[in-house]
Design a protein around this motif. Structure first.
Motif, PDB file in Angstrom:
ATOM      1  N   ASP A  18      58.875  30.833  43.607  1.00  0.00           N
ATOM      2  CA  ASP A  18      58.280  29.757  44.387  1.00  0.00           C
ATOM      3  C   ASP A  18      56.940  29.353  43.763  1.00  0.00           C
ATOM      4  OD1 ASP A  18      57.982  28.220  46.994  1.00  0.00           O
ATOM      5  OD2 ASP A  18      56.148  29.411  46.921  1.00  0.00           O
ATOM      6  N   PRO A  19      56.733  28.049  43.496  1.00  0.00           N
ATOM      7  CA  PRO A  19      55.496  27.625  42.822  1.00  0.00           C
ATOM      8  C   PRO A  19      54.229  28.028  43.575  1.00  0.00           C
ATOM      9  CG  PRO A  19      57.111  25.863  42.767  1.00  0.00           C
ATOM     10  CD  PRO A  19      57.679  26.937  43.651  1.00  0.00           C
ATOM     11  N   ASP A  20      54.253  27.985  44.915  1.00  0.00           N
ATOM     12  CA  ASP A  20      53.046  28.365  45.654  1.00  0.00           C
ATOM     13  C   ASP A  20      52.702  29.832  45.422  1.00  0.00           C
ATOM     14  OD1 ASP A  20      52.745  25.842  46.636  1.00  0.00           O
ATOM     15  OD2 ASP A  20      53.816  26.242  48.506  1.00  0.00           O
ATOM     16  N   ARG A  21      53.728  30.651  45.384  1.00  0.00           N
ATOM     17  CA  ARG A  21      53.477  32.073  45.137  1.00  0.00           C
ATOM     18  C   ARG A  21      52.997  32.295  43.713  1.00  0.00           C
ATOM     19  NH1 ARG A  21      58.009  35.620  48.334  1.00  0.00           N
ATOM     20  NH2 ARG A  21      57.726  34.655  50.358  1.00  0.00           N
ATOM     21  N   LEU A  22      53.592  31.577  42.773  1.00  0.00           N
ATOM     22  CA  LEU A  22      53.155  31.719  41.375  1.00  0.00           C
ATOM     23  C   LEU A  22      51.703  31.272  41.221  1.00  0.00           C
ATOM     24  CD1 LEU A  22      56.182  30.451  39.235  1.00  0.00           C
ATOM     25  CD2 LEU A  22      55.321  32.791  39.401  1.00  0.00           C
ATOM     26  N   ARG A  23      51.346  30.190  41.902  1.00  0.00           N
ATOM     27  CA  ARG A  23      49.976  29.690  41.795  1.00  0.00           C
ATOM     28  C   ARG A  23      48.985  30.733  42.308  1.00  0.00           C
ATOM     29  NH1 ARG A  23      50.441  25.608  44.746  1.00  0.00           N
ATOM     30  NH2 ARG A  23      50.680  23.924  43.222  1.00  0.00           N
ATOM     31  N   GLN A  24      49.335  31.351  43.437  1.00  0.00           N
ATOM     32  CA  GLN A  24      48.445  32.368  43.985  1.00  0.00           C
ATOM     33  C   GLN A  24      48.337  33.563  43.042  1.00  0.00           C
ATOM     34  OE1 GLN A  24      49.571  33.922  47.823  1.00  0.00           O
ATOM     35  NE2 GLN A  24      47.867  35.362  47.875  1.00  0.00           N
ATOM     36  N   LEU A  25      49.464  33.936  42.482  1.00  0.00           N
ATOM     37  CA  LEU A  25      49.472  35.041  41.526  1.00  0.00           C
ATOM     38  C   LEU A  25      48.585  34.715  40.327  1.00  0.00           C
ATOM     39  CD1 LEU A  25      50.708  37.722  40.537  1.00  0.00           C
ATOM     40  CD2 LEU A  25      52.648  36.429  39.673  1.00  0.00           C
ATOM     41  N   ALA A  26      48.678  33.483  39.833  1.00  0.00           N
ATOM     42  CA  ALA A  26      47.872  33.073  38.678  1.00  0.00           C
ATOM     43  C   ALA A  26      46.385  33.129  39.010  1.00  0.00           C
ATOM     44  CB  ALA A  26      48.263  31.659  38.252  1.00  0.00           C
ATOM     45  N   GLU A  27      46.029  32.659  40.196  1.00  0.00           N
ATOM     46  CA  GLU A  27      44.611  32.642  40.563  1.00  0.00           C
ATOM     47  C   GLU A  27      44.066  34.060  40.682  1.00  0.00           C
ATOM     48  OE1 GLU A  27      44.933  28.392  42.990  1.00  0.00           O
ATOM     49  OE2 GLU A  27      44.683  30.279  44.101  1.00  0.00           O
ATOM     50  N   GLU A  28      44.834  34.937  41.318  1.00  0.00           N
ATOM     51  CA  GLU A  28      44.357  36.308  41.496  1.00  0.00           C
ATOM     52  C   GLU A  28      44.314  37.050  40.165  1.00  0.00           C
ATOM     53  OE1 GLU A  28      45.987  36.645  46.084  1.00  0.00           O
ATOM     54  OE2 GLU A  28      46.296  38.317  44.717  1.00  0.00           O
ATOM     55  N   ALA A  29      45.345  36.861  39.356  1.00  0.00           N
ATOM     56  CA  ALA A  29      45.363  37.542  38.058  1.00  0.00           C
ATOM     57  C   ALA A  29      44.275  36.985  37.141  1.00  0.00           C
ATOM     58  CB  ALA A  29      46.734  37.374  37.405  1.00  0.00           C
ATOM     59  N   GLY A  30      43.993  35.696  37.255  1.00  0.00           N
ATOM     60  CA  GLY A  30      42.945  35.099  36.441  1.00  0.00           C
ATOM     61  C   GLY A  30      41.610  35.773  36.672  1.00  0.00           C
ATOM     62  N   ARG A  31      41.331  36.079  37.934  1.00  0.00           N
ATOM     63  CA  ARG A  31      40.069  36.766  38.242  1.00  0.00           C
ATOM     64  C   ARG A  31      40.124  38.225  37.780  1.00  0.00           C
ATOM     65  NH1 ARG A  31      40.564  33.450  42.846  1.00  0.00           N
ATOM     66  NH2 ARG A  31      41.705  35.033  44.026  1.00  0.00           N
ATOM     67  N   ALA A  32      41.238  38.873  38.028  1.00  0.00           N
ATOM     68  CA  ALA A  32      41.342  40.311  37.733  1.00  0.00           C
ATOM     69  C   ALA A  32      41.391  40.610  36.235  1.00  0.00           C
ATOM     70  CB  ALA A  32      42.582  40.884  38.417  1.00  0.00           C
ATOM     71  N   LEU A  33      41.950  39.686  35.464  1.00  0.00           N
ATOM     72  CA  LEU A  33      42.205  39.988  34.046  1.00  0.00           C
ATOM     73  C   LEU A  33      41.253  39.281  33.079  1.00  0.00           C
ATOM     74  CD1 LEU A  33      46.121  39.848  34.183  1.00  0.00           C
ATOM     75  CD2 LEU A  33      44.687  41.890  33.977  1.00  0.00           C
ATOM     76  N   GLU A  34      40.236  38.609  33.606  1.00  0.00           N
ATOM     77  CA  GLU A  34      39.324  37.859  32.739  1.00  0.00           C
ATOM     78  C   GLU A  34      38.746  38.732  31.613  1.00  0.00           C
ATOM     79  OE1 GLU A  34      38.383  34.864  32.067  1.00  0.00           O
ATOM     80  OE2 GLU A  34      36.617  35.345  30.860  1.00  0.00           O
TER      81      GLU A  34
END
Ligand code: SF4
Length: 245
Positions: A18-34
């Motif tokens: 689901d795109p909404d779930r993927l978007r949330q995953l991307a945002e959270e991973a973006g912060r965690a993996l910077e």
């Protein structure tokens, strides 16, 4: 509420997440993996998306493909064959396919160069490079990425002002996918050190005055001190082919 775990579970399924779930995953991973290493970012991508994750490569070098093969042996490496590549670029692709633990997927435009010439006239790249890139790069990639939820690129922040804010993990709104740039923070010295340490394949043109390698009609050598991408679409107010806009 959607959790990261839920999004990961869905992304791991063979069906598109689901795109909404993927978007949330991307945002959270973006912060965690910077600040994570490139290899750790790619290990996360492999664990999270499995076969719905791929790497794209212009075959300028095989650094990200090499990193990804360590994190995910057999990973799909997607290459866009526009029909206008230098022979050295096709040779680099073939060498990558032969020696690395990856599966190279070659995407081609709907039309051959001859068919495009017949419809739009010859040398469209000289008259309307945006349309040429749209037909030969952007559309084939959009079609080719349909089977994936996440894709990795070799974008680096220091390459050009337009790439200065590239996130390590971000959301590709246009394609509704997670976009991963594991070497976004790398300098030229970081790339050179990785290539030397691992004996990574690079395009021979990088040793022949080309700082960035694209299609032959739209790429020239750069002079000392020029921006690495100054040799792309020289004479046009264009710095990106549209894949990363
Ligand atoms: Fe066409 Fe040049 Fe774009 Fe290649 S880089 S698709 S030849 S305009």
């Amino acid at each position: 509420m959607t959790t990261v775990k839920d999004a990961q579970k869905q992304a791991e399924s063979p069906q598109p997440a689901d795109p909404d779930r993927l978007r949330q995953l991307a945002e959270e991973a973006g912060r965690a993996l910077e600040d994570a290493s490139a290899l750790d970012v790619l290990r996360w991508a492999a664990e999270t998306f499995g076969p719905r994750f791929c790497v794209t490569s212009s075959m300028e070098d095989a650094v990200v493909a090499h990193l990804a093969s360590r994190a995910f042996p057999g990973v799909h490496v997607v290459f866009l064959d526009t029909g206008y590549h230098f022979p050295e670029t096709i040779g680099t692709r073939d060498a990558v396919a032969a020696v690395m633990d990856v599966e190279v997927i070659t995407l081609t435009p709907r039309q051959t160069v001859a068919e495009q010439d017949a419809e739009h006239g010859p040398r469209l790249h000289d008259r309307d490079p945006d349309l040429c890139c749209a037909l030969r790069k952007v559309r084939p990639l959009e079609e080719g990425l349909r089977g994936y939820d996440a894709w990795a690129t070799g974008l680096r922040r220091i390459e050009s002002p337009s790439r200065a804010d590239t996130p390590v993990v971000g959301w590709d709104e246009k394609r509704q996918k997670v976009k991963i740039s594991p070497i976004a923070r790398w300098t030229d010295a970081d790339v050179e050190a990785y290539v030397a340490e691992h004996g990574v394949l690079t395009n021979p043109l990088l040793s022949d005055g080309y700082a960035s390698v694209g299609c032959a009609p739209c790429t020239r050598r750069v002079a000392a001190g020029e921006d690495a991408r100054a040799g792309r679409w020289a004479g046009f107010n264009k710095t990106e082919c549209g894949l990363h806009l």
